[in-house]
Structure formats: structure tokens, C-alpha cells
Design an enzyme around this catalytic site. Structure first.
Site, mmCIF file in Angstrom:
data_model
loop_
_atom_site.group_PDB
_atom_site.id
_atom_site.type_symbol
_atom_site.label_atom_id
_atom_site.label_comp_id
_atom_site.label_asym_id
_atom_site.label_seq_id
_atom_site.Cartn_x
_atom_site.Cartn_y
_atom_site.Cartn_z
ATOM 1 N N GLU A 82 -18.026 -32.493 -37.086
ATOM 2 C CA GLU A 82 -16.635 -32.341 -36.671
ATOM 3 C C GLU A 82 -15.689 -32.730 -37.800
ATOM 4 O O GLU A 82 -16.061 -33.406 -38.758
ATOM 5 C CB GLU A 82 -16.342 -33.184 -35.429
ATOM 6 C CG GLU A 82 -16.535 -34.673 -35.622
ATOM 7 C CD GLU A 82 -16.421 -35.455 -34.322
ATOM 8 O OE1 GLU A 82 -15.678 -36.449 -34.306
ATOM 9 O OE2 GLU A 82 -17.079 -35.088 -33.332
ATOM 10 N N HIS A 107 -18.706 -43.498 -36.160
ATOM 11 C CA HIS A 107 -17.257 -43.371 -36.295
ATOM 12 C C HIS A 107 -16.574 -43.630 -34.958
ATOM 13 O O HIS A 107 -17.216 -43.619 -33.899
ATOM 14 C CB HIS A 107 -16.873 -41.975 -36.797
ATOM 15 C CG HIS A 107 -17.298 -40.867 -35.882
ATOM 16 N ND1 HIS A 107 -18.581 -40.353 -35.873
ATOM 17 C CD2 HIS A 107 -16.618 -40.175 -34.927
ATOM 18 C CE1 HIS A 107 -18.673 -39.389 -34.975
ATOM 19 N NE2 HIS A 107 -17.495 -39.270 -34.381
ATOM 20 N N ARG A 131 -23.664 -43.314 -28.209
ATOM 21 C CA ARG A 131 -22.628 -44.329 -28.354
ATOM 22 C C ARG A 131 -23.192 -45.639 -28.912
ATOM 23 O O ARG A 131 -24.329 -46.004 -28.611
ATOM 24 C CB ARG A 131 -21.932 -44.560 -27.016
ATOM 25 C CG ARG A 131 -21.138 -43.328 -26.572
ATOM 26 C CD ARG A 131 -20.553 -43.451 -25.193
ATOM 27 N NE ARG A 131 -19.732 -42.266 -24.899
ATOM 28 C CZ ARG A 131 -20.217 -41.130 -24.441
ATOM 29 N NH1 ARG A 131 -21.512 -41.015 -24.209
ATOM 30 N NH2 ARG A 131 -19.417 -40.104 -24.227
#
Length: 403
Positions: A136, A266, A285
Site C-alpha cells: 500500500e 506500521h 496486528r
């Protein structure tokens, strides 16, 4: 030709969303509820819709009906009969979870394994929602705070040591004593493997110390401590606050970007930006979340490599297009800074495209003479093969495929 079509989009109301940023972009009154993401694309979770005269139809339905007409033969051969990217406006009013995405091989293997074990797609402990990777990129529309990639272990050790929290001393020792990848792996595993109740007091103490250091004149990394304190305020006692301190803090100015490849931990903290990604929903996560954390799988996916965050700036081409270069084929993101009275820009007709206006106004003219005007926050779908001219007075982002 199917022509260019205005997109009817969906806003996702995630709890971390800003209550004001997307309404300000769209020129609509705030609802008082968080508005986190404005989706533009054909992701089945919230496909955009277009109206070609018979009422709004989901974009994924149009593509399914005739993939070559919508995407072009080259894109279908390369990526299959689906739009391979998803474009968003992302408005973070509170920190998102620290997270990481798998590479393509890991995603395929993980998805196949969970399918074979019969884990429902909507199960809270499911890691892989599809068999695709999720690289992304985010381009800031406002000053944008985030965490990106690991700090060098010695720097992380100094930052944590300065908090003066005795319970964190073992992490400091590991970060100073072991090789880079081993040190980062051991500390992240220890932080996420610790009992939440037993570590809550030390997390609170670390958060209080970070808030104090953030306002102490002359403190090194004061802005970093402020970012960690903000995250701790949103997730009090969360072990992810300590995990976040292993990561680089970065502030993007409007027009600057971050590219996030597979395995890079991130988190987005606050700000408004344009985000583009491969069409996937695979997220593992690492903290700052009430959701499931699969520590063994996470440690298998994370790349324990320290580096400074690479802030990207657009590369200008002679035709005025400014490209945000990324090492990925599924998407290509660029922007046009349009000025009134300048010559129209002709957009390459060989690829499917989504255009998003983020400032001012843009005018589009198709080869059949039809026109479309986009205001702030408005977007349109242009099928492959449709020659289009662009002009106006504003800023337009162009999302398409790279190959």
C-alpha cells in the site's frame, strides 16, 4: 465504449476515523460520527457504484459482466478479471492498530491453510481473508503522523531507557546486546507474549513518561514521545504501546508519501491522506487494538530489518503528471496539479482508471464528446480504451495499474 462514470462511494465509519476531515473534503455537514475511509473501487466489501442510465450498479458487477471491456485485455491477462487495486481517502482521528501485511506467497499459503481448517472468513481469529498480498501507499493531504518500520535497536534502546521504567530494562538490554534482527524479534515476541494484566502498570508508566518527555525542553525525540503518548491515550495499558516504540515515527507534509511493502510494521496515527493498495484485506496486528493478535504467525511474517522510513515525493513528467513510484504492478498512483487556462492533459487510454479530485475542480472530456466535472472529494471510473482529456483548476489523483 462505456464512457466515464461518476462513482457513488461508501464511507466506512470505523471508530478511529475523524469526525470532520472527510466532511470538510466533501463539503458536507459532519454527522458527529467517525468517518474513517472513503472507498473507490470494486472491493466486494464496499464496491463503488456507477449509473449508466439504468440505475446504480456495483462496479464489481459491471467488471464481472465484461472484464475485458472494463479493464482491458492486458490487465485481465496480468491480474485476472478483477480490478487489482483499491483507492481510498483515509481520515485518521485516532491511531490505527500497528499492523503488517503478508507477501503474495505467504498470503496464498495462509489462506489455503485456514480454508483447509474450516475457519470461517468472519471468524475473529482468522488472519487471511483472501489469497492476495496488500502492498500500500499513502499520500498526505494534510500533515500526517504515522509509524513506519523498525528503528535501529540501539536507538530504540536509548529511547525506551530514557523513560526510566524499570520493568522495561530487560528489553533495553536485549536491544543493546544482540544482532539487529535477533534483538528486534526477541523484544517484539516478549512484549506481545507478556500477560496483558501483568504489564499494564509498566505500560501506563511508560506512557506517562513519554508524555512528560514530549514537553520537556531539549528532549531528544520529543515529537516521537508525543506520538507514543497519543497512542497510549487511545489504548491505555495496551502492550502495543511498547511495541510501537520499536518503530520509526514519521510526519508527512501534504504531497509526501509512504510506500509500505510486505512485512513492514506500521500504523497511521492522525491525518488525512489518499491511500492505494492491492485489492486485499489481509492484516496481521501487532498491538494498539482489541482485536486478535496471532503472535506466532505475526513473527513469521514480520521482516526484522531496521531502516529509516523512505518518504516519497512525486516525480514530474513532461506532460505534467507527477508519479509516486512504487515497486508494484497492481497499482500506479500519480497526481495532476491543474491550472486554469493550461492545455488539457490526455490520459493514457490503455488502462482502467479511477480519478479523484482533492482540491478545486476538474473537467473531463471523453472521445465521444461527453463531459464530466469533478469537485472536491468526487471521483470517476474510466474503463480501459476510453481516451479522456483532463483540465481544470485543482488537484486530481489518478489510480491505475502499472503494467
Amino acid at each position: 465504449m462505456t464512457g466515464m462514470n461518476r462513482l457513488i462511494t461508501t464511507i466506512r465509519p470505523y471508530a478511529w476515523g475523524s469526525t470532520t476531515a472527510i466532511p470538510e473534503l466533501l463539503g458536507t455537514p459532519p454527522t458527529g460520527e467517525p468517518q474513517a475511509e472513503l472507498w473507490m473501487g470494486a472491493h466486494p466489501g464496499a464496491p463503488s457504484r456507477v449509473d449508466r442510465g439504468a440505475g446504480p450498479v456495483p462496479l464489481d458487477t459491471l467488471i464481472d459482466a465484461d472484464p475485458v471491456a472494463e479493464l482491458g485485455d492486458a490487465a485481465v491477462k496480468r491480474f485476472g478479471p478483477r480490478l487489482p487495486f483499491l483507492l481510498k481517502v483515509l481520515a485518521a482521528g485516532a491511531p490505527l492498530s500497528v499492523q503488517v501485511h503478508p507477501d503474495l506467497a505467504q498470503a496464498k499459503a495462509g489462506y489455503a491453510d485456514e480454508e483447509a481448517r474450516g475457519i470461517p472468513l468472519d471468524a475473529p481469529h482468522r488472519n487471511y481473508k483472501d489469497a492476495n498480498h496488500k502492498p500500500e501507499m499513502l499520500v498526505a493531504l494534510s500533515p500526517f503522523d504515522g509509524l513506519c518500520g523498525f528503528r535501529r535497536p540501539t536507538e530504540a534502546a536509548a529511547l525506551i531507557d530514557a523513560l526510566g521504567v524499570g520493568a522495561l530494562a530487560p528489553y533495553v538490554d536485549i536491544l543493546r546486546a544482540h544482532p539487529e534482527d535477533q534483538a528486534l524479534r526477541e523484544v517484539l515476541a516478549a512484549v506481545l507474549g507478556a500477560d496483558p494484566a501483568a504489564t499494564a502498570d509498566s505500560v501506563h508508566a511508560a506512557a506517562d513518561a513519554a508524555a512528560r518527555l514530549a514537553t520537556t525542553p531539549g528532549t531528544p525525540h520529543a515529537a516521537d514521545y508525543a506520538a507514543y503518548a497519543k497512542a497510549a491515550h487511545s489504548f491505555p495499558g495496551d502492550r502495543g504501546v511498547i511495541a510501537a516504540m520499536l518503530l520509526n515515527y514519521v510526519r508527512l507534509q501534504p504531497g509526501e508519501a509512504l510506500y509500505l511493502g510486505a512485512g513492514v510494521p506500521h500504523a497511521y496515527l492522525e491525518g488525512l491522506g489518499v491511500e492505494i493498495m492491492a485489492n486485499s484485506d489481509n492484516v496481521l496486528r501487532c498491538g494498539l487494538t482489541p482485536k486478535h493478535i496471532d503472535v506466532p504467525e505475526l513473527l513469521r511474517i514480520v521482516r526484522f530489518e531496521a531502516d529509516d522510513p523512505a518518504v516519497l515525493r512525486p516525480e514530474a513528467a513532461p506532460d505534467g503528471e507527477e508519479l509516486y513510484a512504487a515497486p508494484i504492478d497492481e497499482f500506479r498512483l500519480s497526481r495532476y496539479l491543474l491550472a486554469a487556462g493550461s492545455d488539457p492533459r490526455t490520459l493514457d487510454p490503455g488502462r482502467p482508471q479511477i480519478l479523484l479530485c482533492t482540491a478545486g475542480q476538474a473537467s473531463l472530456r471523453a472521445q465521444n464528446g461527453s463531459t464530466l466535472t469533478l469537485g472536491r472529494g468526487e471521483s470517476c471510473w474510466i474503463p480501459a480504451g476510453e481516451r479522456t482529456e483532463l483540465d481544470g483548476d485543482g488537484t486530481v489523483f489518478r489510480a491505475t495499474v502499472a503494467a
